[in-house]
Design a protein around this motif. Structure first.
Motif, PDB file in Angstrom:
ATOM      1  N   ALA A  87       0.836  -1.206   0.000  1.00 46.60           N
ATOM      2  CA  ALA A  87       0.000   0.000   0.000  1.00 46.60           C
ATOM      3  C   ALA A  87       0.868   1.252   0.000  1.00 46.60           C
ATOM      4  CB  ALA A  87      -0.941   0.000   1.205  1.00 46.60           C
ATOM      5  N   LEU A  88       2.006   1.204   0.702  1.00 46.62           N
ATOM      6  CA  LEU A  88       2.925   2.343   0.691  1.00 46.62           C
ATOM      7  C   LEU A  88       3.478   2.564  -0.714  1.00 46.62           C
ATOM      8  CD1 LEU A  88       4.893   1.763   4.020  1.00 46.62           C
ATOM      9  CD2 LEU A  88       3.145   3.490   3.578  1.00 46.62           C
ATOM     10  N   GLY A  89       3.889   1.475  -1.362  1.00 49.74           N
ATOM     11  CA  GLY A  89       4.358   1.604  -2.739  1.00 49.74           C
ATOM     12  C   GLY A  89       3.267   2.090  -3.668  1.00 49.74           C
ATOM     13  N   GLN A  90       2.061   1.582  -3.459  1.00 47.38           N
ATOM     14  CA  GLN A  90       0.928   1.999  -4.284  1.00 47.38           C
ATOM     15  C   GLN A  90       0.610   3.477  -4.074  1.00 47.38           C
ATOM     16  OE1 GLN A  90      -0.949   0.954  -7.275  1.00 47.38           O
ATOM     17  NE2 GLN A  90      -1.014  -0.918  -6.056  1.00 47.38           N
ATOM     18  N   THR A  91       0.841   3.973  -2.865  1.00 54.88           N
ATOM     19  CA  THR A  91       0.613   5.392  -2.594  1.00 54.88           C
ATOM     20  C   THR A  91       1.494   6.257  -3.473  1.00 54.88           C
ATOM     21  OG1 THR A  91       0.041   4.925  -0.282  1.00 54.88           O
ATOM     22  CG2 THR A  91       0.656   7.186  -0.815  1.00 54.88           C
ATOM     23  N   LEU A  92       2.772   5.910  -3.561  1.00 52.76           N
ATOM     24  CA  LEU A  92       3.689   6.671  -4.415  1.00 52.76           C
ATOM     25  C   LEU A  92       3.225   6.662  -5.865  1.00 52.76           C
ATOM     26  CD1 LEU A  92       7.190   5.554  -3.071  1.00 52.76           C
ATOM     27  CD2 LEU A  92       6.050   7.736  -2.694  1.00 52.76           C
ATOM     28  N   VAL A  93       2.832   5.482  -6.336  1.00 51.29           N
ATOM     29  CA  VAL A  93       2.418   5.353  -7.739  1.00 51.29           C
ATOM     30  C   VAL A  93       1.154   6.166  -8.004  1.00 51.29           C
ATOM     31  CG1 VAL A  93       1.559   3.734  -9.466  1.00 51.29           C
ATOM     32  CG2 VAL A  93       3.495   3.094  -8.030  1.00 51.29           C
ATOM     33  N   ILE A  94       0.181   6.060  -7.124  1.00 53.91           N
ATOM     34  CA  ILE A  94      -1.085   6.774  -7.318  1.00 53.91           C
ATOM     35  C   ILE A  94      -0.896   8.285  -7.202  1.00 53.91           C
ATOM     36  CG2 ILE A  94      -3.361   7.168  -6.268  1.00 53.91           C
ATOM     37  CD1 ILE A  94      -3.578   4.185  -5.825  1.00 53.91           C
ATOM     38  N   LEU A  95       0.030   8.726  -6.365  1.00 56.93           N
ATOM     39  CA  LEU A  95       0.305  10.157  -6.252  1.00 56.93           C
ATOM     40  C   LEU A  95       0.810  10.740  -7.566  1.00 56.93           C
ATOM     41  CD1 LEU A  95       1.960  10.504  -2.722  1.00 56.93           C
ATOM     42  CD2 LEU A  95      -0.210  11.481  -3.476  1.00 56.93           C
ATOM     43  N   VAL A 109       8.826  -3.981  10.622  1.00 60.02           N
ATOM     44  CA  VAL A 109       9.141  -3.520   9.266  1.00 60.02           C
ATOM     45  C   VAL A 109       8.059  -2.564   8.765  1.00 60.02           C
ATOM     46  CG1 VAL A 109       9.428  -4.252   6.871  1.00 60.02           C
ATOM     47  CG2 VAL A 109      10.474  -5.579   8.704  1.00 60.02           C
ATOM     48  N   MET A 110       6.793  -2.872   9.055  1.00 61.71           N
ATOM     49  CA  MET A 110       5.690  -2.006   8.648  1.00 61.71           C
ATOM     50  C   MET A 110       5.818  -0.623   9.286  1.00 61.71           C
ATOM     51  SD  MET A 110       1.582  -2.508   9.354  1.00 61.71           S
ATOM     52  CE  MET A 110       1.812  -2.529  11.147  1.00 61.71           C
ATOM     53  N   ILE A 111       6.083  -0.592  10.590  1.00 64.45           N
ATOM     54  CA  ILE A 111       6.191   0.685  11.296  1.00 64.45           C
ATOM     55  C   ILE A 111       7.347   1.514  10.748  1.00 64.45           C
ATOM     56  CG2 ILE A 111       6.665   1.756  13.540  1.00 64.45           C
ATOM     57  CD1 ILE A 111       5.224  -0.639  14.828  1.00 64.45           C
ATOM     58  N   VAL A 112       8.491   0.865  10.553  1.00 68.73           N
ATOM     59  CA  VAL A 112       9.657   1.571  10.005  1.00 68.73           C
ATOM     60  C   VAL A 112       9.350   2.111   8.611  1.00 68.73           C
ATOM     61  CG1 VAL A 112      12.030   1.301   9.199  1.00 68.73           C
ATOM     62  CG2 VAL A 112      11.329   0.289  11.376  1.00 68.73           C
ATOM     63  N   GLY A 113       8.701   1.290   7.781  1.00 65.40           N
ATOM     64  CA  GLY A 113       8.354   1.728   6.430  1.00 65.40           C
ATOM     65  C   GLY A 113       7.434   2.936   6.428  1.00 65.40           C
ATOM     66  N   ILE A 114       6.440   2.921   7.302  1.00 64.12           N
ATOM     67  CA  ILE A 114       5.497   4.042   7.385  1.00 64.12           C
ATOM     68  C   ILE A 114       6.211   5.322   7.806  1.00 64.12           C
ATOM     69  CG2 ILE A 114       3.533   4.954   8.691  1.00 64.12           C
ATOM     70  CD1 ILE A 114       2.467   2.057   8.790  1.00 64.12           C
ATOM     71  N   VAL A 115       7.029   5.225   8.857  1.00 59.62           N
ATOM     72  CA  VAL A 115       7.729   6.405   9.369  1.00 59.62           C
ATOM     73  C   VAL A 115       8.691   6.972   8.329  1.00 59.62           C
ATOM     74  CG1 VAL A 115       9.372   7.223  11.100  1.00 59.62           C
ATOM     75  CG2 VAL A 115       7.501   5.710  11.784  1.00 59.62           C
ATOM     76  N   VAL A 116       9.453   6.091   7.687  1.00 58.44           N
ATOM     77  CA  VAL A 116      10.444   6.542   6.707  1.00 58.44           C
ATOM     78  C   VAL A 116       9.769   7.193   5.509  1.00 58.44           C
ATOM     79  CG1 VAL A 116      12.193   5.767   5.049  1.00 58.44           C
ATOM     80  CG2 VAL A 116      12.211   4.899   7.398  1.00 58.44           C
ATOM     81  N   LEU A 117       8.732   6.548   4.956  1.00 61.60           N
ATOM     82  CA  LEU A 117       8.083   7.104   3.776  1.00 61.60           C
ATOM     83  C   LEU A 117       7.355   8.401   4.108  1.00 61.60           C
ATOM     84  CD1 LEU A 117       7.562   6.741   0.791  1.00 61.60           C
ATOM     85  CD2 LEU A 117       5.469   5.495   1.341  1.00 61.60           C
ATOM     86  N   ALA A 118       6.726   8.470   5.279  1.00 57.59           N
ATOM     87  CA  ALA A 118       6.057   9.709   5.680  1.00 57.59           C
ATOM     88  C   ALA A 118       7.060  10.854   5.776  1.00 57.59           C
ATOM     89  CB  ALA A 118       5.342   9.510   7.009  1.00 57.59           C
ATOM     90  N   ALA A 119       8.231  10.571   6.336  1.00 57.85           N
ATOM     91  CA  ALA A 119       9.259  11.605   6.440  1.00 57.85           C
ATOM     92  C   ALA A 119       9.754  12.034   5.060  1.00 57.85           C
ATOM     93  CB  ALA A 119      10.432  11.090   7.286  1.00 57.85           C
ATOM     94  N   ILE A 120       9.932  11.062   4.172  1.00 56.50           N
ATOM     95  CA  ILE A 120      10.399  11.381   2.824  1.00 56.50           C
ATOM     96  C   ILE A 120       9.384  12.263   2.089  1.00 56.50           C
ATOM     97  CG2 ILE A 120      10.823  10.386   0.529  1.00 56.50           C
ATOM     98  CD1 ILE A 120      12.121   8.000   1.952  1.00 56.50           C
ATOM     99  N   MET A 121       8.115  11.910   2.209  1.00 54.53           N
ATOM    100  CA  MET A 121       7.092  12.641   1.463  1.00 54.53           C
ATOM    101  C   MET A 121       6.849  14.045   2.019  1.00 54.53           C
ATOM    102  SD  MET A 121       6.560  10.621  -0.918  1.00 54.53           S
ATOM    103  CE  MET A 121       5.292  11.588  -1.729  1.00 54.53           C
ATOM    104  N   ARG A 122       7.099  14.230   3.301  1.00 49.72           N
ATOM    105  CA  ARG A 122       6.815  15.530   3.909  1.00 49.72           C
ATOM    106  C   ARG A 122       8.057  16.410   4.045  1.00 49.72           C
ATOM    107  NH1 ARG A 122       1.947  16.319   6.293  1.00 49.72           N
ATOM    108  NH2 ARG A 122       2.863  17.950   7.616  1.00 49.72           N
ATOM    109  N   ARG A 123       9.241  15.796   4.071  1.00 54.19           N
ATOM    110  CA  ARG A 123      10.421  16.576   4.432  1.00 54.19           C
ATOM    111  C   ARG A 123      11.491  16.648   3.359  1.00 54.19           C
ATOM    112  NH1 ARG A 123       8.522  19.451   8.642  1.00 54.19           N
ATOM    113  NH2 ARG A 123       7.496  18.091  10.183  1.00 54.19           N
ATOM    114  N   THR A 124      11.322  15.966   2.244  1.00 50.17           N
ATOM    115  CA  THR A 124      12.390  15.943   1.244  1.00 50.17           C
ATOM    116  C   THR A 124      11.930  16.513  -0.096  1.00 50.17           C
ATOM    117  OG1 THR A 124      11.873  13.738   0.357  1.00 50.17           O
ATOM    118  CG2 THR A 124      13.262  13.835   2.335  1.00 50.17           C
ATOM    119  N   ALA A 125      12.910  16.889  -0.899  1.00 53.53           N
ATOM    120  CA  ALA A 125      12.618  17.410  -2.236  1.00 53.53           C
ATOM    121  C   ALA A 125      12.001  16.323  -3.112  1.00 53.53           C
ATOM    122  CB  ALA A 125      13.899  17.948  -2.875  1.00 53.53           C
ATOM    123  N   TYR A 126      12.419  15.078  -2.878  1.00 51.75           N
ATOM    124  CA  TYR A 126      11.852  13.982  -3.679  1.00 51.75           C
ATOM    125  C   TYR A 126      10.342  13.893  -3.475  1.00 51.75           C
ATOM    126  CZ  TYR A 126      10.726   9.292  -5.279  1.00 51.75           C
ATOM    127  OH  TYR A 126      10.141   8.225  -5.919  1.00 51.75           O
TER     128      TYR A 126
END
Length: 338
Positions: free
Chosen positions: A75-83, A190-207
């Protein structure tokens, strides 16, 4: 639901001035819309807790989280694709191919827990890279590109096992998904780490900003200097890699490889993202919204199982929920415009 489906960080509707103790009906309505999915999740939890004492136990909460973990990754990967305005229909078959690869690796190279994980993630990354190349370089519509990978990946899973499941694996392979740390199963961590990392990337990085920009308006983003093709390639590659990680965890959980592993998982992943408020047109959605959508689906699955509701009725309920979520989001977006 609108707060869960946008990248807007502006404050929500404020209470009207005046006496301070009175809140207008319009403000309450706006706040209810803004946090609608969270309120629905609370209502669902309350209902199942009332109907069954078993639902509200700590053991059952762990069951929900363990079941949610593989779905969360895709679902995290799908979020990136759908965005970006795309869709990835191939994650279910990528899970199968990756899970079979992990099982084959574990059977032929026993005693090494890292090798099956790396092999599965590389298979997932390769599948995602092919999807990304087709979409970003050859301009193949995402639906067609990932549909083709859905079919090919399913066939590859059967090829790896010679048309049969891979069984007879060492119990060591099961340690990947069945081990615990600090009271939590490894997939949950792994799920918790993935959520935290991706949330930080989407909110805090240029990517993260580039992903939103490409999904919001690809032409405008390219004019602004964003390499849209690289962004598109990357989101499909990440989606495939996360599906590969999900595949090895699912195979490890049952200590075997099944060529039909992950069948239909792509639908629940897409449903979680959509229910969480992401727009299928791209440019709007959040990791937090996806997590809420995922938890809502998994809570429904678990609660309906406890109440022994037939599987076909569960599908009806989830289908209605998806349509209702999209309808509410469309209606609220129209109200914002007007």
């Amino acid at each position: 639901m609108t707060a869960l489906s946008t990248h807007d960080t502006s404050p929500g509707p404020s209470a009207p001035d005046g006496q301070g103790s009175r809140v207008s009906a319009a403000w309450l309505k706006a706040m209810a819309l803004r946090y609608s999915m969270f309120l629905v999740l609370l209502l669902v939890i309350g209902y199942f807790s009332y109907r069954s004492a078993r639902f509200g136990t700590v053991d059952n909460l762990q069951t929900i989280l363990i079941a949610a973990a593989p779905f969360a990754l895709i679902a995290l990967g799908q979020t990136l694709v759908i965005l970006t305005g795309g869709i990835d229909l191939s994650v279910g078959s990528v899970i199968a191919a990756s899970g079979m690869t992990a099982a084959w690796t574990a059977k032929n190279y026993p005693g090494n827990l890292l090798l099956p994980i790396v092999a599965a993630m590389l298979v997932g990354l390769a599948a995602g890279a092919v999807n990304g190349f087709l979409v970003s370089r050859l301009n193949v519509p995402p639906f067609i590109a990932t549909l083709g990978m859905l079919t090919a990946g399913s066939g590859i899973a059967y090829v790896i096992g010679g048309g049969a499941p891979i069984s007879g694996l060492s119990s060591d392979f099961g340690k990947i998904a069945n081990s615990s740390f600090l009271g939590l199963k490894v997939p949950v961590i792994v799920m918790i780490v993935g959520i935290v990392v991706l949330a930080a990337i989407m909110r805090r990085t240029a990517y993260g900003l580039r992903v939103y920009a490409v999904g919001g308006n690809r032409v405008a983003s390219e004019i602004a200097g964003v390499n849209a093709r690289n962004v598109l390639f990357s989101v499909y590659a990440v989606s495939g890699m996360l599906a590969g990680l999900s595949g090895v965890m699912l195979a490890s959980r049952v200590i075997s490889g099944a060529p039909d592993l992950g069948r239909g998982y792509e639908l629940d992943a897409i449903a979680a993202v959509v229910i969480g408020g992401a727009s299928l047109m791209g440019g709007r959605g959040t990791v937090f919204g996806t997590v809420l959508g995922l938890l809502l689906i998994q809570t429904l699955n678990n609660g309906l199982d406890i109440l022994t509701v037939p599987a076909y009725w569960q599908n009806v309920i989830k289908g209605v929920l998806i349509v209702a979520a999209v309808a509410v989001d469309t209606w609220s977006a129209r109200r914002r415009v007007t």
